[in-house]
Design an enzyme around this catalytic site. Structure first.
Site, PDB file in Angstrom:
ATOM      1  NE  ARG A 169      -4.211   1.818   2.120  1.00  0.00           N
ATOM      2  CZ  ARG A 169      -4.364   2.838   2.956  1.00  0.00           C
ATOM      3  NH1 ARG A 169      -3.497   3.031   3.939  1.00  0.00           N
ATOM      4  NH2 ARG A 169      -5.392   3.666   2.829  1.00  0.00           N
ATOM      5  CB  ILE A 189      -5.698   5.749  -1.123  1.00  0.00           C
ATOM      6  CG1 ILE A 189      -5.530   4.222  -1.060  1.00  0.00           C
ATOM      7  CG2 ILE A 189      -4.969   6.392   0.038  1.00  0.00           C
ATOM      8  CD1 ILE A 189      -4.065   3.760  -1.186  1.00  0.00           C
ATOM      9  CB  SER A 190     -10.757   3.077  -0.018  1.00  0.00           C
ATOM     10  OG  SER A 190     -11.314   3.604  -1.187  1.00  0.00           O
ATOM     11  CD  GLN A 191     -11.644   2.137   7.234  1.00  0.00           C
ATOM     12  OE1 GLN A 191     -12.634   2.764   6.853  1.00  0.00           O
ATOM     13  NE2 GLN A 191     -11.619   1.423   8.329  1.00  0.00           N
ATOM     14  N   PRO A 192      -8.108   0.524   4.192  1.00  0.00           N
ATOM     15  CG  PRO A 192      -5.900   0.117   4.840  1.00  0.00           C
ATOM     16  CD  PRO A 192      -6.978   1.154   4.908  1.00  0.00           C
TER      17      PRO A 192
END
Ligand code: SAH
Length: 216
Positions: free
Chosen positions: A36, A62-65
């Site tokens: 990431r 960038i989205s939350q994992p």
């Protein structure tokens, strides 16, 4: 021979995903394999394995994992699947998809983001991903049909034209709701009897906007 030891922040990353309910081994493995840190801004590398969304260029995120893993798990991907993603952003979700599906087309309305994501995906060897600069509300007819569709920007409603791009048996996942505040993650399955809709969890995404961005 020494065992390969994952760095502590990556071990925590896996632990957090498992604790929050991700159980698909292939998804967990892929989340471990895709770096990431290669998708976040340079100044955010230290925070790359925290379970939070981070800012990227063009005012996007960038989205939350956890959300990436959860949406991926809900897609039930197979190697034969052709997947459409709307909202390339950093390219991180597309990289995850690329390892689990056959082919990925991802569309982004900011040229800068599309170009940067394409370069990152190439560098990582994700050669089954095509990054398209364009409008996800207007997917070119020539792009064909998809087994899976994942929308990673908030839509006030899911356009019928998008549902029509699903193959029979196909699954579509999208955050649906107001552009401000939270949305509900919706999962649609195209069955012989029609479209089955299910509400999953509350999420918070940046808005899906029509047309390509005028700024870079
Ligand atoms: N999936 C991304 C995060 C997406 S953020 C990742 O893994 O990093 C949402 C992205 O959707 C933003 O980059 C935004 O520019 C893009 N977007 C919004 N509306 C769009 C549209 N109509 N077509 C294509 N992309 C769109």
């Amino acid at each position: 021979m020494a065992l390969r030891q994952a760095p502590p922040e990556k071990m925590m990353f896996q632990l957090t995903l498992r604790r929050r309910g991700i159980s698909d081994q292939a998804v967990l493995r892929t989340m471990e394999e895709i770096p990431r840190e290669a998708f976040v801004e340079e100044g955010d590398r230290e925070d790359a394995y925290r379970d939070s969304a981070l800012g990227i260029a063009c005012g996007q995120t960038i989205s939350q994992p956890f959300v990436v893993a959860y949406m991926t798990e809900q897609l039930q991907l197979q190697k034969r699947h052709r997947v459409l993603e709307i909202g390339t952003g950093s390219g991180y979700q597309a990289a995850i998809l690329s390892r689990l599906a056959g082919q990925v087309l991802t569309i982004e309305r900011f040229r800068t983001l599309a170009d940067a994501a394409r370069a990152r995906l190439e560098a990582l060897g994700c050669d089954n991903v095509e990054v398209m600069f364009g409008d996800g509300f207007d997917v070119p007819p020539g792009a064909g049909q998809f087994d899976r569709i994942i929308v990673t920007a908030a839509m006030e409603q899911i356009p019928q034209s998008l549902i029509e791009r699903l193959e029979p048996g196909g699954i579509l996942i999208a955050p649906v709701g107001s552009h401000h505040g939270t949305q509900t993650l919706m999962r649609l399955v195209k069955t012989d009897a029609g479209i089955e809709r299910k509400e999953l969890v509350d999420v918070r995404f940046v808005p899906a906007l029509p047309g390509v961005a005028r700024e870079l």
